[in-house]
Write a protein that holds these residues in place. Structure first.
Motif, PDB file in Angstrom:
ATOM      1  N   GLY A 177       0.799  -1.217   0.000  1.00 62.82           N
ATOM      2  CA  GLY A 177       0.000   0.000   0.000  1.00 62.82           C
ATOM      3  C   GLY A 177       0.828   1.262   0.000  1.00 62.82           C
ATOM      4  O   GLY A 177       2.057   1.223  -0.156  1.00 62.82           O
ATOM      5  N   SER A 218      -0.860   4.706   1.623  1.00 65.01           N
ATOM      6  CA  SER A 218      -1.281   5.720   2.594  1.00 65.01           C
ATOM      7  C   SER A 218      -1.553   5.166   3.985  1.00 65.01           C
ATOM      8  O   SER A 218      -1.037   5.682   4.979  1.00 65.01           O
ATOM      9  N   SER A 219      -2.375   4.102   4.075  1.00 57.86           N
ATOM     10  CA  SER A 219      -2.748   3.588   5.399  1.00 57.86           C
ATOM     11  C   SER A 219      -3.081   2.110   5.297  1.00 57.86           C
ATOM     12  O   SER A 219      -3.313   1.577   4.205  1.00 57.86           O
ATOM     13  N   GLU A 250      -5.817   0.682   6.389  1.00 55.06           N
ATOM     14  CA  GLU A 250      -7.212   0.517   5.962  1.00 55.06           C
ATOM     15  C   GLU A 250      -7.334   0.583   4.442  1.00 55.06           C
ATOM     16  O   GLU A 250      -8.058  -0.197   3.821  1.00 55.06           O
ATOM     17  N   HIS A 251      -6.609   1.532   3.822  1.00 56.33           N
ATOM     18  CA  HIS A 251      -6.653   1.682   2.367  1.00 56.33           C
ATOM     19  C   HIS A 251      -6.040   0.460   1.682  1.00 56.33           C
ATOM     20  O   HIS A 251      -6.556  -0.029   0.663  1.00 56.33           O
ATOM     21  N   THR A 252      -4.935  -0.034   2.237  1.00 53.48           N
ATOM     22  CA  THR A 252      -4.272  -1.226   1.675  1.00 53.48           C
ATOM     23  C   THR A 252      -5.216  -2.423   1.697  1.00 53.48           C
ATOM     24  O   THR A 252      -5.360  -3.145   0.706  1.00 53.48           O
ATOM     25  N   LEU A 312      -8.573  -2.391   1.981  1.00 55.82           N
ATOM     26  CA  LEU A 312      -9.735  -2.154   1.126  1.00 55.82           C
ATOM     27  C   LEU A 312      -9.389  -2.382  -0.345  1.00 55.82           C
ATOM     28  O   LEU A 312     -10.140  -3.039  -1.077  1.00 55.82           O
ATOM     29  N   HIS A 313      -8.247  -1.859  -0.775  1.00 55.63           N
ATOM     30  CA  HIS A 313      -7.833  -2.012  -2.173  1.00 55.63           C
ATOM     31  C   HIS A 313      -7.630  -3.491  -2.521  1.00 55.63           C
ATOM     32  O   HIS A 313      -8.089  -3.968  -3.568  1.00 55.63           O
ATOM     33  N   CYS A 330     -11.119  -5.336  -2.601  1.00 56.90           N
ATOM     34  CA  CYS A 330     -11.930  -4.995  -3.779  1.00 56.90           C
ATOM     35  C   CYS A 330     -11.362  -5.652  -5.035  1.00 56.90           C
ATOM     36  O   CYS A 330     -12.114  -6.171  -5.873  1.00 56.90           O
ATOM     37  N   ASP A 355     -16.280   0.091   4.604  1.00 51.45           N
ATOM     38  CA  ASP A 355     -15.353  -0.695   3.785  1.00 51.45           C
ATOM     39  C   ASP A 355     -15.929  -2.078   3.503  1.00 51.45           C
ATOM     40  O   ASP A 355     -15.822  -2.597   2.386  1.00 51.45           O
ATOM     41  N   GLN A 359     -18.534  -1.751   0.875  1.00 51.68           N
ATOM     42  CA  GLN A 359     -17.954  -1.493  -0.448  1.00 51.68           C
ATOM     43  C   GLN A 359     -17.434  -2.782  -1.086  1.00 51.68           C
ATOM     44  O   GLN A 359     -17.611  -3.017  -2.285  1.00 51.68           O
TER      45      GLN A 359
END
Length: 411
Positions: free
Chosen positions: A309, A311-312, A314-316, A318-319, A322, A353, A356
């Protein structure tokens, strides 16, 4: 964009379907893997099993077919008594040993299990499905526009023969001309021919065999999204052009002939099959899936792998989840997995999340013509879903169990 590759070798015909350049389905017709769903047989009840509310029926295949009591009841009778799944008659009241039946295969034999059958016959066409034993009128759920659904339902009522039923298929959406009536008329004529043939077929015996791979492709797969069809046999190419011309399909002028024995190798189909037989699937980000199939269910584990990842956390997560959701829908189609599927996504803290990822999975499954149902997250954070079992899996068709380790993969 969809593209279809057709490869014929001797008596074997194989088809691969690409969507946006990605292999999504592989079909073949040869020997034991010939298509059985849709075939109609005269069968004889061999065993009635009250404890299972079912019977085994000899239809002339290697294993007796399985007939559940709900699939043995005439639809009109079921409607009259307003039966529910909790209030079915006893199977011994519906079926008797040595009783002769006209049945149709709804699920192929899988492993040690015989085919699943029904007495409620359906005859599919390109735009309609004829149900000769019931007066039900239906419209495909994939047609979501309510005004269009109402129009098609009224059209179906006007063309359906009395005492019979019809389902309007997805391909019929926006069809304004006489195609629906002509399609249904051909199915009624076919049913009449089947009925005439029944008394002359011994029990057990095959009464009607569903169409071959090429005809099934024209009926099931060639929709408005198909732009190119590539084949390696001149006779097949010319036959497809003529059939597409009758349908006024835009792909008529895009049937390409390439005289090579192994188109599948040139288009990467064989390599795609080899990858789909492996348990690990790499994602573009560097994450990966581990897919394991058991007799009862399929389990899929999602991992971040090499992806760290930017930024964070959580973003890692989620990406990766998905991206995994889209690939999972693709793998289920390609491998033709069915039944119960359990997915262990990477744990997500935020509820938005989770929503999503579930929405991404649902949207990816919309493209699948085989019915999928996503049940949501369990208390353990696992995603439960089902996909209807149709035909043999890619693994069964292209591999066999190791005689040394008995399929464990470990020595």
């Amino acid at each position: 964009m969809k593209e279809i590759i057709l490869q014929g070798q001797e008596q074997r015909m194989r088809a691969a379907v690409f969507e946006d350049g990605e292999l999504i389905e592989v079909h073949e017709e040869e020997g034991e893997f010939s298509h059985l769903v849709g075939n109609i047989y005269r069968g004889r009840v061999e065993n009635v099993l009250p404890g299972m509310q079912a019977a085994f029926v000899d239809i002339g295949l290697e294993k007796n077919a399985f007939l559940y009591v709900a699939d043995a009841m005439p639809p009109r009778f079921a409607d009259e008594v307003k039966l529910t799944s909790n209030h079915l008659p006893r199977v011994e009241q519906v079926l008797k040993p040595r009783q002769e039946l006209l049945v149709q295969i709804t699920k192929e034999p899988v492993g040690t299990k015989g085919a699943r059958i029904t007495t409620n016959i359906t005859i599919p066409g390109r735009y309609t499905v004829l149900m000769p034993n019931t007066d039900y009128i239906g419209v495909s759920r994939r047609i979501t526009d309510e005004e269009e659904r109402s129009r098609l339902r009224e059209r179906a009522k006007s063309i359906c023969p009395q005492g019979m039923g019809v389902i309007i298929r997805t391909l019929a959406e926006k069809i304004e001309g006489n195609e629906l009536g002509e399609d249904l008329e051909a199915l009624v004529e076919l049913w009449s021919l089947i009925n005439e043939k029944v008394p002359h077929v011994s029990v057990p015996g095959l009464v009607h065999e569903d169409v071959d791979l090429l005809a099934r492709m024209l009926r099931e797969w060639i929709d408005g999204k198909v732009e190119t069809i590539t084949v390696n046999q001149p006779v097949v190419a010319e036959g497809l052009r003529n059939a597409l011309r009758k349908l006024d399909h835009p792909a008529t002028n895009h049937v390409h002939l390439i005289s090579k024995d192994n188109l599948f190798a040139d288009y990467g189909v064989d390599e795609g099959i080899r990858k789909a037989l492996r348990p690990k699937v790499w994602l573009k980000s560097g994450g990966y899936l581990v897919i394991q199939q058991t007799e009862a269910l399929t389990v899929i584990d999602v991992n971040t792998g090499k992806y760290v990842g930017q930024s964070s956390l959580e973003h890692t997560v989620l990406h990766t989840n998905c991206e995994a959701a889209v690939e999972i829908a693709h793998q289920l189609r390609l491998r033709n997995f069915g039944g119960i599927i359990i997915i262990d996504f990477i744990d997500m803290i935020l509820e938005e999340d989770q929503k999503q990822v579930l929405a991404t999975l649902e949207n990816a499954c919309v493209k699948d013509k085989i019915k999928c149902q996503i049940m949501g997250l369990t208390k353990l954070g696992l995603v439960e879903m089902t996909r209807k079992k149709v035909g043999q899996t890619l693994e069964v068709r292209y591999s066999k169990q190791c005689p040394k380790c008995d399929g464990t993969g470990r020595v």
